[in-house]
Design an enzyme around this catalytic site. Structure first.
Site, PDB file in Angstrom:
ATOM      1  N   SER A 124       1.120  -0.886   0.078  1.00 21.79           N
ATOM      2  CA  SER A 124       0.152  -0.155  -0.096  1.00 21.79           C
ATOM      3  C   SER A 124       0.613   1.074  -0.227  1.00 21.79           C
ATOM      4  O   SER A 124       0.327   2.264  -0.425  1.00 21.79           O
ATOM      5  CB  SER A 124      -0.543   0.011   1.177  1.00 21.79           C
ATOM      6  OG  SER A 124      -2.225  -0.672   0.432  1.00 21.79           O
ATOM      7  N   LYS A 163      -0.298   4.137  -2.563  1.00 25.26           N
ATOM      8  CA  LYS A 163      -1.130   4.683  -2.744  1.00 25.26           C
ATOM      9  C   LYS A 163      -0.625   5.564  -2.250  1.00 25.26           C
ATOM     10  O   LYS A 163      -1.720   7.292  -2.185  1.00 25.26           O
ATOM     11  CB  LYS A 163      -2.265   4.580  -1.345  1.00 25.26           C
ATOM     12  CG  LYS A 163      -3.066   3.225  -1.927  1.00 25.26           C
ATOM     13  CD  LYS A 163      -3.645   2.502  -0.472  1.00 25.26           C
ATOM     14  CE  LYS A 163      -4.770   1.689  -1.235  1.00 25.26           C
ATOM     15  NZ  LYS A 163      -3.723   0.737  -0.745  1.00 25.26           N
ATOM     16  N   SER A 168      -6.227   3.484   3.935  1.00 23.05           N
ATOM     17  CA  SER A 168      -5.641   2.301   2.912  1.00 23.05           C
ATOM     18  C   SER A 168      -6.340   1.869   1.816  1.00 23.05           C
ATOM     19  O   SER A 168      -6.413   0.459   1.282  1.00 23.05           O
ATOM     20  CB  SER A 168      -4.284   1.564   3.670  1.00 23.05           C
ATOM     21  OG  SER A 168      -3.481   0.905   2.490  1.00 23.05           O
ATOM     22  N   LYS A 226       2.997   6.609   5.277  1.00 27.22           N
ATOM     23  CA  LYS A 226       2.553   5.799   4.668  1.00 27.22           C
ATOM     24  C   LYS A 226       2.709   4.624   5.637  1.00 27.22           C
ATOM     25  O   LYS A 226       4.135   3.872   5.648  1.00 27.22           O
ATOM     26  CB  LYS A 226       2.325   5.747   3.288  1.00 27.22           C
ATOM     27  CG  LYS A 226       0.876   4.465   2.871  1.00 27.22           C
ATOM     28  CD  LYS A 226      -0.471   5.067   3.337  1.00 27.22           C
ATOM     29  CE  LYS A 226      -0.767   4.372   2.190  1.00 27.22           C
ATOM     30  NZ  LYS A 226      -2.051   3.382   3.077  1.00 27.22           N
TER      31      LYS A 226
END
Length: 284
Positions: free
Chosen positions: A70, A73, A130, A232
């Site tokens: 992820s 993203k 996410s 993140k």
């Protein structure tokens, strides 16, 4: 060894960021052995960069290909922020959620057929939760299809100097053709702050409200470690536990990337180790 980068502007919109680490090896830099529980599968990669001057303070396997999970993203959000600033998308616009987007596996928000999500909430869902369904919906909204959007993501990666990154989807869900490096993720983390400081607060949020329900995020370092202000996390089975972390104590800034952890806890503990060791070495 210096880890230098320079910024150039093209068409007053794009930020060009390049960092050279060619020729660097872990023997040239003080090494910090990962904790024994961090990674038992050989997936470990990490880098610590002084975000003020681009100097690399630590690296291990920083140029080795890894699955981004992820962390993908971050690029999805980069392109969304770019579209907003270009006036192509409003933060109040409603993004339709297609059947393809709805069928993505968790992590997700969950939508019924025909439902939409506004852009501002979509940003929070990507940065905090996410949400895979939202990532696909955003990609389709910007580019018409997730496939075209992924190609745009890869092209943007090249513009930013991410030379070893290929995107195949907007979410980071498993795809053998999707790969990156710790070095490239550090580049992207710095580019997001440099290019979009007005949106960077989204990466610091620990939760958001969706349809009256508080949705909590995955980044436990925010609020736990002084100075951590994003950015993140990511996980799929093939990648292990990944994270890009921004640290800002006012006078010093770091970007810390750790990939391949066996658990979120061991990954986070190792990030904290790296922060404690290298933040005093960062320029003020």
């Amino acid at each position: 060894m210096p880890f230098s980068f320079s910024f150039f502007r093209r068409a007053a919109v794009f930020l060009l960021l390049a960092i050279a680490v060619a020729g660097c090896t872990t023997t040239e830099i003080e090494a910090v052995a990962p904790t024994t529980t961090l990674d038992t599968s050989g997936r470990y990669a990490a880098i610590v960069v002084d975000a003020r001057n681009g100097r690399m303070l630590y690296q291990a396997n920083a140029e080795a290909e890894r699955y981004p999970a992820s962390l993908t993203k971050m690029m999805t959000l980069y392109l969304l922020f770019e579209a907003i600033d270009a006036g192509k998308i409003s933060k109040t616009a409603e993004i339709p959620v297609s059947e393809h987007a709805r069928k993505q596996p968790p992590s997700k928000l969950g939508f019924k057929s025909g439902q939409t999500i506004d852009v501002d909430t979509a940003i929070r869902a990507l940065a905090t939760k996410s949400a895979n369904d939202v990532a696909v919906a955003v990609g389709e909204y910007i580019a018409g299809s997730e496939e075209v959007f992924a190609a745009t993501m890869t092209a943007k990666a090249r513009v930013l100097g991410m030379r070893n990154t290929v995107f195949r989807n907007a979410s980071g869900l498993p795809d053998d053709g999707q790969h990156t490096t710790a070095r490239d993720m550090a580049l992207l983390g710095m580019a997001l702050r440099q290019r979009f400081p007005h949106y960077y607060h989204y990466f610091s949020e620990k939760d958001f409200v969706f349809r009256g329900k508080t949705i909590r995020g995955h980044n436990d370092l925010i609020g736990r470690v002084a100075g951590v202000d994003g950015i993140k996390t990511g996980y799929v089975r093939a990648s292990g536990y990944n994270i890009v972390t921004s640290v800002n104590n006012g006078s010093r800034r770091l970007i810390v990337v750790v990939m391949g952890g066996d658990s979120a806890r061991s990954r986070n503990d190792h990030v904290e180790e790296l922060i404690q060791r290298y933040l005093p070495q960062a320029g003020s």
